[in-house]
Design a protein around this motif. Structure first.
Motif, short mmCIF file in Angstrom:
data_model
loop_
_atom_site.label_atom_id
_atom_site.label_comp_id
_atom_site.label_asym_id
_atom_site.label_seq_id
_atom_site.Cartn_x
_atom_site.Cartn_y
_atom_site.Cartn_z
N LYS A 1 38.40 -7.66 56.14
CA LYS A 1 37.97 -9.05 56.31
C LYS A 1 36.65 -9.14 57.08
CE LYS A 1 40.99 -9.84 60.33
NZ LYS A 1 42.16 -10.63 60.80
N ASP A 2 36.37 -8.14 57.93
CA ASP A 2 35.09 -8.13 58.64
C ASP A 2 33.94 -7.91 57.67
OD1 ASP A 2 36.46 -8.43 61.04
OD2 ASP A 2 36.68 -6.26 61.30
N ILE A 3 34.15 -7.03 56.68
CA ILE A 3 33.11 -6.76 55.68
C ILE A 3 32.89 -8.00 54.82
CG2 ILE A 3 32.55 -5.36 53.66
CD1 ILE A 3 34.00 -3.04 55.00
N GLN B 1 37.46 -13.93 47.21
CA GLN B 1 36.95 -12.57 47.05
C GLN B 1 37.76 -11.60 47.91
OE1 GLN B 1 34.19 -12.00 44.90
NE2 GLN B 1 34.54 -14.15 44.41
N ARG B 2 37.91 -10.37 47.41
CA ARG B 2 38.59 -9.32 48.17
C ARG B 2 37.80 -8.02 48.04
NH1 ARG B 2 44.23 -10.34 48.74
NH2 ARG B 2 44.44 -8.23 49.62
N LEU B 3 37.98 -7.15 49.02
CA LEU B 3 37.33 -5.84 48.98
C LEU B 3 38.22 -4.86 48.23
CD1 LEU B 3 35.03 -3.97 49.89
CD2 LEU B 3 36.34 -3.53 51.99
N GLU C 1 34.34 4.01 45.48
CA GLU C 1 33.29 2.99 45.48
C GLU C 1 33.90 1.74 46.10
OE1 GLU C 1 30.21 3.46 44.53
OE2 GLU C 1 30.56 5.52 43.84
N TRP C 2 33.05 0.90 46.69
CA TRP C 2 33.53 -0.28 47.42
C TRP C 2 32.92 -1.52 46.79
CZ3 TRP C 2 37.13 1.34 50.88
CH2 TRP C 2 37.08 2.69 51.22
N VAL C 3 33.78 -2.39 46.28
CA VAL C 3 33.31 -3.55 45.52
C VAL C 3 34.02 -4.81 45.99
CG1 VAL C 3 33.10 -4.59 43.22
CG2 VAL C 3 32.86 -2.10 43.50
N ILE C 4 33.26 -5.88 46.15
CA ILE C 4 33.83 -7.20 46.46
C ILE C 4 33.87 -8.00 45.17
CG2 ILE C 4 33.49 -9.37 47.69
CD1 ILE C 4 32.17 -7.80 49.94
N HIS D 1 42.24 -0.45 43.98
CA HIS D 1 43.13 -0.87 45.05
C HIS D 1 42.51 -2.07 45.75
CE1 HIS D 1 45.39 0.26 49.05
NE2 HIS D 1 45.86 -0.83 48.47
N CYS D 2 43.14 -3.22 45.60
CA CYS D 2 42.70 -4.43 46.31
C CYS D 2 43.22 -4.31 47.75
CB CYS D 2 43.26 -5.67 45.63
SG CYS D 2 42.78 -7.22 46.42
N LEU D 3 42.31 -4.23 48.71
CA LEU D 3 42.69 -3.91 50.08
C LEU D 3 43.17 -5.14 50.85
CD1 LEU D 3 39.76 -1.48 50.88
CD2 LEU D 3 42.15 -0.85 50.53
N ASP D 4 44.17 -4.92 51.68
CA ASP D 4 44.64 -5.93 52.61
C ASP D 4 43.48 -6.33 53.52
OD1 ASP D 4 45.80 -7.23 54.90
OD2 ASP D 4 47.72 -6.30 54.44
N PRO D 5 43.26 -7.62 53.76
CA PRO D 5 42.17 -8.03 54.67
C PRO D 5 42.26 -7.37 56.04
CG PRO D 5 43.00 -9.93 53.47
CD PRO D 5 43.92 -8.79 53.15
N ASP D 6 43.48 -6.98 56.46
CA ASP D 6 43.66 -6.35 57.77
C ASP D 6 43.57 -4.83 57.72
OD1 ASP D 6 43.99 -8.74 59.23
OD2 ASP D 6 46.09 -8.88 58.62
N ALA D 7 43.24 -4.25 56.58
CA ALA D 7 43.14 -2.80 56.47
C ALA D 7 41.91 -2.30 57.24
CB ALA D 7 43.04 -2.38 55.01
#
Length: 672
Positions: free
Chosen positions: A609-611, A632-634, A663-666, A644-650
């Motif tokens: 969630k910080d990103i 949107q999710r990271l 790779e990291w995609v929003i 893998h849709c990441l938990d906002p608290d991950a």
């Protein structure tokens, strides 16, 4: 669950049966079964299953091996996915596979049908003392718990649960693969002597590098009336490690005194993952692992998860009622590619929610028979062409057709063949946590269409139950009425058996409704196994002779973070990607928000969630941009995971260490 031949109320006094639910709920049950009988005799064509020939245990075990993704053990083909799956199994899971494969091979030898590999060629006992094989190393204790075998190098008095490992290779201290030993014909061998938990991490008490204590990331404020539920360690491993006296704590299912335990699921640094957060290919692996784990779980209690030969019902190719969920979804995706729940079912939900949530007895009472018949015929012919007029249908008819929709599926939404095992488990009366764990695995093993539909259905029913004071539909009423519609079999049963099966099915539905918020979370230990499975598959597909031999010797040894944290293995630094991006820095792409990527330096406290917030701050130029970021999710994409849709608290640094090649995609999160 109910066959037409046994829909009449039994002659015996229902209050004396083992089904201990209140009389009002049972009246709902018998009213529902009578309604089902009338509908089936009222001109509706019932699909009869294809004739099921008698099958032996070997054929059932062969079907089980195919269902868990291990058809390669039957065919003998050199399939990477099957080998990769075997390389990730825990001790209890390996024992479950070994048991079924052994039964299959013994049956085939008796029939002289074909030459099959010995179970020792799969799991390997070449280094064990002569005579200490799985064929004769069976004790009375093993009938209750997973198979126990001695591992090579152990002392005569030591024994551990057998688990497969990648054989014919070794790994040096630097994490590089060494040449395998020669002379071994085993595909998989037992693991080293170090005790290993479900995800391959060291057991408590074993030295672990870079360990992090629970207090560093877990909130331990658990109310006294609640109980912590862990998704980090294999459920079957938990059972085998627990003292026997704690396994069977008697409980009753009477309505007047039954209270569900409140569970608190603590987030690890990797957060929690919904079933829809993973790619379809990874969820397929989750299903395979879940069925193996469910089988191992019941094995740990000495309960056979016996399945009859699957009833083959073809189903219709068009229309709405009697059509398989997958066919309905294929048709619906021509209109909406992202749909996960049949559109007609969503319309039934909407009609009831519009005006029926406060209607008394909404799922107990039947609508106008003539109108229901008319609407059914019109839906079959007009729904897919968007010509059906929904405004003329009232909530009562929508509720009736919702039940008929599930009742007329070619196969029941939930696997009725597992009900006998659940009956035995509940009769022994273990803690409600054990029942939830069994249900959790069953849900994870469901096909995607069934699982997504079940989740939407339970969400809908909880809306109905929230209005109980007005509609008089409690969790007991809903579960009792819906049990024969969601768990059904076309096989014949006695009235007493029907009541017993229905009572257990109703209890399972109550568990689903009560634990709706956590039931659809994917256990961390299964995700860890999927990561290792993907890594093993990638190595196998390189088709390097040395790597192939390596994967026949030992499991990939990795560094671990902590046995009490994620229990997810890390790659050694030598295997991390070589790029121009410094260590601990990720490059995030957000194609719908920005044309350029952003390099972000991670620290131990950086969350997903910080990103997202950083991207919003850097790229927002007005209120419209702020609205965009809300959905949107990271995502973590590639490397040892599909998507893998990441938990906002991950905590992203932890995820990065586990999967440095990702790779990291929003992007927007998918939904129903």
């Amino acid at each position: 669950m109910l066959s037409n031949e046994s829909l009449h109320s039994p002659a015996f006094n229902r209050s004396n049966s083992q089904a201990s639910v209140d009389s009002a709920s049972m009246e709902d049950f018998w009213r529902e079964t009578e309604s089902m009988k009338e509908n089936s005799m009222g001109g509706q064509e019932e699909q009869a299953p294809a004739e099921v020939k008698p099958v032996d245990e070997g054929e059932l075990e062969a079907e089980w091996l195919q269902d868990v993704g291990l058809s390669t053990l039957i065919s003998g083909d050199e399939e990477e996915d099957g080998k990769a799956l075997l390389s990730t199994l825990t001790r209890t899971q390996a024992a479950a596979v070994k048991k079924r494969y052994n039964t299959y091979t013994q049956t085939m030898r008796k029939k002289n049908k074909q030459s099959v590999r010995d179970v020792r060629d799969i799991f390997g006992v070449s280094e064990s003392p002569p005579g200490d094989t799985c064929d004769n190393h069976t004790t009375q204790e093993e009938k209750e718990l997973p198979v126990v075998t001695k591992t090579s190098g152990s002392s005569p008095g030591d024994a551990s649960l057998s688990s497969p490992a990648l054989s014919d290779g070794s790994q040096d201290e630097g994490g590089k693969f060494a040449l395998p030993r020669s002379g071994s014909v085993s595909i998989l061998e037992t693991i080293p002597d170090v005790p290993v938990h479900s995800n391959g991490s060291a057991a408590p008490g074993q030295p672990v590098q870079n360990s992090v204590s629970d207090d560093d990331y877990l909130e331990r404020n658990i109310p006294p009336e609640a109980e912590e539920l862990s998704f980090e360690v294999s459920y079957s491993e938990m059972v085998t490690e627990a003292p026997k006296r704690n396994k069977f704590k008697k409980s009753d299912f009477k309505k007047e005194d039954y209270v569900f335990t409140k569970f608190i699921v603590q987030k690890t640094r990797f957060g929690l993952t919904e079933a829809g957060d993973l790619s379809a290919e990874d969820m397929k692996k989750i299903r395979h692992l879940s069925l193996i784990e469910l089988t191992a779980f019941f094995d740990a209690f000495g309960i056979p998860l016996k399945r009859n030969k699957t009833e083959k019902v073809k189903g219709r190719d068009n229309g709405i009622f009697g059509v398989p969920l997958t066919v309905l979804l294929d048709n619906d995706r021509k209109k909406d590619p992202g749909v996960k729940v049949p559109l007609v079912l969503q319309k039934f939900f909407e009609k009831v929610e519009e005006s029926g949530l406060e209607s008394e007895g909404i799922f107990r009472l039947s609508g106008c028979t003539a109108k229901v018949k008319q609407y059914r015929e019109e839906l079959d012919t007009k729904f897919n062409t968007d010509k059906f007029k929904w405004d003329k249908m009232c909530h009562r008819e929508a509720a009736v057709m919702l039940k008929a929709f599930f009742r007329e599926l070619p196969t029941s939404l939930f696997p009725v063949e597992y009900i006998p095992a659940f009956i035995t488990l509940m009769e022994r009366g273990p803690h409600i946590k054990v029942q939830f764990q069994a249900l959790h695995l069953m849900v994870m093993a469901l096909p995607d269409a069934n699982r997504d539909t079940a989740q939407a259905l339970m969400t809908f029913f909880n809306k109905v139950i929230a209005n109980e004071s007005k509609n008089r539909m409690s969790i007991w009423n809903i579960s009792t009425v819906m049990a024969p519609n969601l768990f059904f079999s076309r096989s014949k049963h006695s009235d007493y058996e029907e009541l017993r099966l229905a009572n257990t099915a109703a209890h399972i539905i109550r568990l689903m409704l009560n634990y709706q918020k956590i039931l659809w979370k994917v256990p961390c230990f299964l995700i860890s196994q999927v990561r290792r499975m993907n890594e093993a598959t990638m190595l196998l597909k390189k088709q390097l002779p040395s790597v192939r031999k390596l994967l026949r010797r030992k499991t990939i040894e990795r560094e671990v973070t902590s046995p009490k944290t994620s229990k997810v293995l890390q790659k050694s630094p030598s295997l991390r990607r070589m790029s121009d991006v410094p260590e601990g820095v990720i490059r995030v792409h957000a194609p719908r928000l920005s044309k350029v990527s952003m390099a972000i330096q991670l620290n131990s406290q950086t969350k997903a969630k910080d990103i997202l917030a950083k991207f919003q701050y850097e790229n927002s130029h007005g209120s419209s941009e702020c609205i965009k970021i809300q959905n949107q999710r990271l995502y973590e994409i590639g490397g040892n995971i599909g998507q893998h849709c990441l938990d906002p608290d991950a905590y992203i640094l932890d995820v990065y260490h586990v999967n440095p090649q990702a790779e990291w995609v929003i992007k927007p999160q998918s939904s129903f």
